[in-house]
Motif scaffolding. Sequence first.
Motif, PDB file in Angstrom:
ATOM      1  N   THR A  95      76.646 -36.559 -17.249  1.00  0.00           N
ATOM      2  CA  THR A  95      76.216 -37.890 -17.685  1.00  0.00           C
ATOM      3  C   THR A  95      75.621 -38.583 -16.458  1.00  0.00           C
ATOM      4  O   THR A  95      75.842 -38.121 -15.330  1.00  0.00           O
ATOM      5  CB  THR A  95      77.416 -38.714 -18.180  1.00  0.00           C
ATOM      6  N   PRO A  96      74.886 -39.669 -16.658  1.00  0.00           N
ATOM      7  CA  PRO A  96      74.344 -40.363 -15.473  1.00  0.00           C
ATOM      8  C   PRO A  96      75.431 -40.695 -14.458  1.00  0.00           C
ATOM      9  O   PRO A  96      75.251 -40.492 -13.251  1.00  0.00           O
ATOM     10  CB  PRO A  96      73.712 -41.626 -16.079  1.00  0.00           C
ATOM     11  N   THR A  97      76.576 -41.176 -14.937  1.00  0.00           N
ATOM     12  CA  THR A  97      77.652 -41.521 -14.008  1.00  0.00           C
ATOM     13  C   THR A  97      78.253 -40.270 -13.373  1.00  0.00           C
ATOM     14  O   THR A  97      78.539 -40.241 -12.179  1.00  0.00           O
ATOM     15  CB  THR A  97      78.749 -42.320 -14.743  1.00  0.00           C
ATOM     16  N   GLY A  98      78.436 -39.234 -14.197  1.00  0.00           N
ATOM     17  CA  GLY A  98      78.984 -37.981 -13.677  1.00  0.00           C
ATOM     18  C   GLY A  98      78.104 -37.400 -12.592  1.00  0.00           C
ATOM     19  O   GLY A  98      78.585 -36.948 -11.547  1.00  0.00           O
ATOM     20  N   ARG A  99      76.779 -37.437 -12.833  1.00  0.00           N
ATOM     21  CA  ARG A  99      75.844 -36.903 -11.841  1.00  0.00           C
ATOM     22  C   ARG A  99      75.845 -37.760 -10.569  1.00  0.00           C
ATOM     23  O   ARG A  99      75.754 -37.237  -9.463  1.00  0.00           O
ATOM     24  CB  ARG A  99      74.429 -36.846 -12.425  1.00  0.00           C
ATOM     25  N   ARG A 100      75.979 -39.069 -10.755  1.00  0.00           N
ATOM     26  CA  ARG A 100      76.007 -39.958  -9.571  1.00  0.00           C
ATOM     27  C   ARG A 100      77.218 -39.631  -8.698  1.00  0.00           C
ATOM     28  O   ARG A 100      77.109 -39.517  -7.472  1.00  0.00           O
ATOM     29  CB  ARG A 100      76.054 -41.426 -10.029  1.00  0.00           C
ATOM     30  N   ILE A 101      78.388 -39.469  -9.338  1.00  0.00           N
ATOM     31  CA  ILE A 101      79.602 -39.139  -8.572  1.00  0.00           C
ATOM     32  C   ILE A 101      79.413 -37.820  -7.832  1.00  0.00           C
ATOM     33  O   ILE A 101      79.764 -37.677  -6.658  1.00  0.00           O
ATOM     34  CB  ILE A 101      80.822 -39.030  -9.519  1.00  0.00           C
ATOM     35  N   ALA A 102      78.841 -36.822  -8.539  1.00  0.00           N
ATOM     36  CA  ALA A 102      78.642 -35.512  -7.914  1.00  0.00           C
ATOM     37  C   ALA A 102      77.770 -35.641  -6.672  1.00  0.00           C
ATOM     38  O   ALA A 102      78.058 -35.053  -5.629  1.00  0.00           O
ATOM     39  CB  ALA A 102      78.024 -34.549  -8.921  1.00  0.00           C
ATOM     40  N   LEU A 103      76.711 -36.445  -6.799  1.00  0.00           N
ATOM     41  CA  LEU A 103      75.805 -36.626  -5.663  1.00  0.00           C
ATOM     42  C   LEU A 103      76.497 -37.347  -4.510  1.00  0.00           C
ATOM     43  O   LEU A 103      76.389 -36.950  -3.355  1.00  0.00           O
ATOM     44  CB  LEU A 103      74.584 -37.444  -6.110  1.00  0.00           C
ATOM     45  N   GLU A 104      77.213 -38.419  -4.861  1.00  0.00           N
ATOM     46  CA  GLU A 104      77.893 -39.206  -3.816  1.00  0.00           C
ATOM     47  C   GLU A 104      78.890 -38.356  -3.044  1.00  0.00           C
ATOM     48  O   GLU A 104      79.002 -38.443  -1.818  1.00  0.00           O
ATOM     49  CB  GLU A 104      78.626 -40.404  -4.444  1.00  0.00           C
ATOM     50  N   MET A 105      79.640 -37.536  -3.784  1.00  0.00           N
ATOM     51  CA  MET A 105      80.688 -36.759  -3.130  1.00  0.00           C
ATOM     52  C   MET A 105      80.125 -35.588  -2.333  1.00  0.00           C
ATOM     53  O   MET A 105      80.783 -35.051  -1.457  1.00  0.00           O
ATOM     54  CB  MET A 105      81.701 -36.254  -4.152  1.00  0.00           C
ATOM     55  N   ALA A 106      78.895 -35.178  -2.668  1.00  0.00           N
ATOM     56  CA  ALA A 106      78.292 -34.047  -1.945  1.00  0.00           C
ATOM     57  C   ALA A 106      77.808 -34.481  -0.566  1.00  0.00           C
ATOM     58  O   ALA A 106      77.542 -33.643   0.280  1.00  0.00           O
ATOM     59  CB  ALA A 106      77.139 -33.462  -2.762  1.00  0.00           C
TER      60      ALA A 106
END
Lengths: 266, 280
Positions: free
Chosen positions: B268-279
Amino acid sequence: MGLLDVLGPVMVGPSSSHTAGACRLALLARHARLTPPSRAELTLHGSFAKTARGHGTELALVAGLLGMMPDDPRLPEAHDHAAAAGLQVVFRTADLGDVHPNTVRIRTEGGPDGATEEVALTGSSLGGGLVRVFDVDGFRVEFRGGLHTLLVRHHDQPGVIARVARVLADDASNIATLHCARKERGGEAMMSVEIDRRLSQPALDYLAHLPYVHWMRMLPEVLSGDPPPAGPHDDGPAPARAGRIAGRDTGDGRDAPSAGGEEGAP
Amino acid sequence: MTFDELARHPGPASAFFLERETRGDADARDALLAKMAERLAAMRDSVDRGLTNDAKSRTGMVGWNAKGLHQAADLLDAPLLKRVQAYAMAVNEENARMGRIVAAPTAGSAGTLPGALFGVADHLGRSDEELILPLITAAGFGEIISETMFIAGASGGCGAEIGPSASMAAAAITELLGGDAHAAVHAGSLALMNTIGLVCDPVGGYVEVPCVSRNAFYSVHAVAAAQLALAGLESFIPPDEVVGAMASVGRMLPPELRETGEGGVADTPTGRRIALEMAK
């Protein structure tokens, strides 16, 4: 699989397959060496490659290489402990082919005081903390870490398996599984033997000195949660044939990833 | 080992599993019970830590939910419900903080069994010692299921993790409340049947969202399954066939929905944002 394997392991989170299983695979890689490695290259495949960071897989692999068990409270700080221990670790991702989604190839080298011991081990984390190792130094093997495992790399000639089996029988070591594979006729072969208890030191010494045995390791079981012998191989076979224990090219015969399938990962 | 075989065994399910694993060897039996008691204590410890610790996980997505619920007012006047949910989340929040837990049968699903079992036991004033045999039963159910399918989100989605954990918990509670092997088998089967098809979609690849709340939900699900079976309800589809269906559906799931963090709420947009932030 026993009842205690289902309700377990007792472990540091967050994932039994991606943390505890990964730690156990690395622990087996550590025990496949006589000395602690100074450098390790870990190639992650499938789900391991995609979600390694989130599941603490990298920390768990490093912890296992340092000899930590899955419930070791130091696991979350494994990178710091690796730096302190002089262990340099590189992570890569690759498609290792038609293997379980949680598969890692662990290549270790170096050692204290300029040692050059080199061992590569590939295995999968099957779920619930269970593991399976299917490749050591490019040879097909088959063991799961629930029992003690004897690895013997030897010259491919008649009678070797019978000789090893005889020594195990005389040592009252019951064989649970036995897997043998060679690269070519008359070349080198590897056998992995899962046994119910660790071989005695005289039996290990005897096997290590057979002229056709090129390399040998006694890996402890890693599933019970009981700590393996302190300092892997401190009490194991002496490196009597140091020159032959030393590393060699492992490039041929393995389940190599397709060229170009690799991408560097920090 | 099959559920059909187990269901025909008179008496509690734990007796069947104990006999099978120790073959009448009294020392082996004592050793196994002692090890199980250790596992139980480690589970209890993880519940206790999780109920008092509200530190955030590494991502910041979870960490305070168990303590928050545990201390919240019981507006539904349903103390069992609240307790079971808080206990389950306590374990999974400890897990997300890289605390020490017991995989049951996996770490991502580690809260369901202790949540349901300790929740019911504490609600009814039962001692931890009375939970050792039900825990044997729980382990045995996991073992039977694992003979058909690897218990891992990567192999069969969340149905292959939370499904077995809920099934194990339902069977354990059934035994704790006096149900025989037949009742436990049907409790376990009902719990498993109603988790088939759940996807494994951890946001950013972290075992946090939806995993922590999912354990709260499915620990309640396990209690519900035990209640049905104890009242005599049975799984219309034979339990062994339910396991087969669970495995079959799990294998049909595309890789995106099997613990890769590339589908479901992870995608989801939020899920993808979290993935990016944590990477980063």
